[in-house]
Write an enzyme that holds these catalytic residues in place. Structure first.
Site, PDB file in Angstrom:
ATOM      1  CE  LYS A  19      45.994  56.796  51.136  1.00  0.00           C
ATOM      2  NZ  LYS A  19      46.020  58.139  50.524  1.00  0.00           N
ATOM      3  CG  ASP A  76      43.216  46.404  37.965  1.00  0.00           C
ATOM      4  OD1 ASP A  76      43.414  46.021  36.796  1.00  0.00           O
ATOM      5  OD2 ASP A  76      42.088  46.693  38.416  1.00  0.00           O
ATOM      6  CE1 TYR A  93      42.822  43.426  42.122  1.00  0.00           C
ATOM      7  CE2 TYR A  93      42.470  41.707  40.505  1.00  0.00           C
ATOM      8  CZ  TYR A  93      42.512  43.041  40.831  1.00  0.00           C
ATOM      9  OH  TYR A  93      42.236  43.976  39.875  1.00  0.00           O
ATOM     10  CG  ASP A 146      46.920  59.844  47.563  1.00  0.00           C
ATOM     11  OD1 ASP A 146      48.076  59.390  47.696  1.00  0.00           O
ATOM     12  OD2 ASP A 146      46.378  60.553  48.439  1.00  0.00           O
ATOM     13  CG  ASP A 168      43.014  50.017  33.113  1.00  0.00           C
ATOM     14  OD1 ASP A 168      43.755  49.058  32.840  1.00  0.00           O
ATOM     15  OD2 ASP A 168      41.768  49.956  33.009  1.00  0.00           O
TER      16      ASP A 168
HETATM   17  C1  IPM Z   1      43.695  43.227  34.401  1.00  0.00           C
HETATM   18  C2  IPM Z   1      42.207  43.037  34.509  1.00  0.00           C
HETATM   19  C3  IPM Z   1      41.942  41.914  35.500  1.00  0.00           C
HETATM   20  C4  IPM Z   1      42.489  42.339  36.830  1.00  0.00           C
HETATM   21  C5  IPM Z   1      40.467  41.481  35.617  1.00  0.00           C
HETATM   22  C6  IPM Z   1      39.865  41.129  34.271  1.00  0.00           C
HETATM   23  C7  IPM Z   1      40.303  40.339  36.573  1.00  0.00           C
HETATM   24  O1  IPM Z   1      41.590  44.228  34.859  1.00  0.00           O
HETATM   25  O2  IPM Z   1      44.385  42.243  34.064  1.00  0.00           O
HETATM   26  O3  IPM Z   1      44.154  44.352  34.633  1.00  0.00           O
HETATM   27  O4  IPM Z   1      41.826  43.064  37.570  1.00  0.00           O
HETATM   28  O5  IPM Z   1      43.613  41.936  37.137  1.00  0.00           O
HETATM   29 MG    MG Z   2      42.905  45.895  34.850  1.00  0.00          MG
END
Ligand code: IPM
Ligand code: MG
Length: 362
Positions: A192, A248, A141, A224, A252
């Site tokens: 990884k 990240d 990032y 993975d 999710d």
């Molecule tokens: C998160 C989001 C952010 C990230 C974006 C909005 C920059 O997806 O906080 O998970 O990738 O960190």
């Molecule tokens: Mg995110």
């Protein structure tokens, strides 16, 4: 002693969910005599519109002094055409970096009432309680060099750099080991290392911490496989620690297992335990302004702020119990609609009201 809380509503559904979190914070502020003082500022698209920058100087000045920051969400289609460096998301990355918020806790906890809304069968997620510890201010990032260039033939090439030094890995590693020690004592580091040198160093450095934490059992998993295991048998995990990009993505996935990303809070802390607290979900521009968004992730983020940055664990527990009791009453927002046909569908404000009443009933 007064403590300052900066609210950054941001874009899309951000303002709606942050205003419910504020009401909840104001309520515990009174009940527990916390002496919290609230200010508001701009971050993201709204800050670009009003102040010309996603992380404006005015916000930076207050953020650097704040004990805790509660953020809604940033971004939306209105700003999608801007060049990468000027987008609302860069404001979020800038504040994380400016305040050195390297440690991101993303708990994925299944409330039993919501098992039916999980993307997995309920028997696979029953008892799910995972903590993802994501490194937040390094890795790909932020790594340099980065950019898009053109070669002599005019063919464009985009590139980013994934880099971590040992100091960065050690400081997130220690916090993950400590979190595992407070929980079940199991830590899984995700990398990884079969391909990427940066994560070979990650794995070696995590290994080197093992002797400082003899009571924690450390394992390693390739990313993975970790993604696969999260949807195969997620309850095998307790604490996961990983770099910025993998964290990240895996957070999710973990969110979906709990029924809705609308339920998940997060904490991003620096070495002084000052932090930024935000829901894991985004700005949801498709439902912004409609009063439908689930405010619980932001309310639970406010609870994390009380626990980690404001030394008010009692108030944090009270909020978490109030949220659990609202779910027990069968109240849901639209994102949880799959949960149970008998449940009562409510909007953002009514969900906030229900949490406030549950707090008052304690
Ligand atoms: C998160 C989001 C952010 C990230 C974006 C909005 C920059 O997806 O906080 O998970 O990738 O960190
Ligand atoms: Mg995110």
């Amino acid at each position: 002693m007064t403590r300052s809380v900066l609210l950054l509503p941001g874009d899309g559904i951000g303002p709606e969910v942050v205003s419910e979190a504020r009401r909840v914070l104001e309520s515990v502020n009174e009940r527990f005599d916390l002496e919290l003082v609230f200010t508001e500022g701009n971050l993201g698209g709204i800050a670009i519109d009003l102040e010309g920058q996603a992380y404006p100087e005015s916000t930076r000045a207050v953020a650097r002094e704040a004990d805790a920051i509660v953020l809604g969400a940033v971004g939306g289609p209105k700003w999608d055409a801007l060049p990468a460096a000027d987008r609302p998301e860069r404001g979020l990355l800038a504040i994380r970096s400016d305040l050195d918020l390297f440690c991101n806790y993303r708990p994925a906890l299944l409330f039993p009432e919501l098992a039916g809304a999980s993307s997995l069968r309920s028997e696979l997620v029953s008892g799910l309680d995972i903590l993802i510890v994501r490194e937040l201010t390094g890795g790909i990032y932020f790594g340099e060099p980065r950019g898009i260039t053109s070669n002599a033939e005019g063919i464009r090439e985009g590139f980013n750099t994934d880099r971590y030094n040992e100091t960065e890995i050690r400081r997130i590693g220690r916090l993950a080991f400590e979190a595992a020690r407070r929980r079940s004592g199991r830590l899984c580091s995700v990398d990884k290392a079969n391909v990427l040198e940066v994560t070979m160093l990650w794995r070696e450095t995590m290994e080197s911490l093992r002797e400082e934490y003899p009571d924690v059992s450390l394992s390693h998993m390739y990313v993975d496989n970790a993604a696969m295991q999260l949807v195969r048998q997620p309850t095998q995990f307790d604490v996961l620690v990983t770099g910025n990009l993998f964290g990240d993505i895996l957070s999710d996935i973990a969110a979906m297992l709990t029924g809705s990303i609308g339920m998940l809070p997060s904490a991003s802390l620096n070495a002084e335990s000052r932090g930024l607290y935000e829901p894991v979900h985004g700005s949801a521009p498709d439902i912004a302004g409609e009063g439908k968004a689930n405010p619980l992730a932001t309310i639970l983020s406010a609870a994390m702020a009380l626990r980690y940055s404001l030394s008010a664990a009692d108030a944090a527990n009270a909020i978490e119990q109030a949220v659990a009791s609202v779910l027990t009453q069968g109240l849901i927002t639209a994102d949880l609609a799959a949960v149970d046909p008998e449940a009562t569908l409510v909007g953002t404000r009514a969900m906030g009201d229900a949490v406030l009443s549950a707090l008052q009933a304690q």
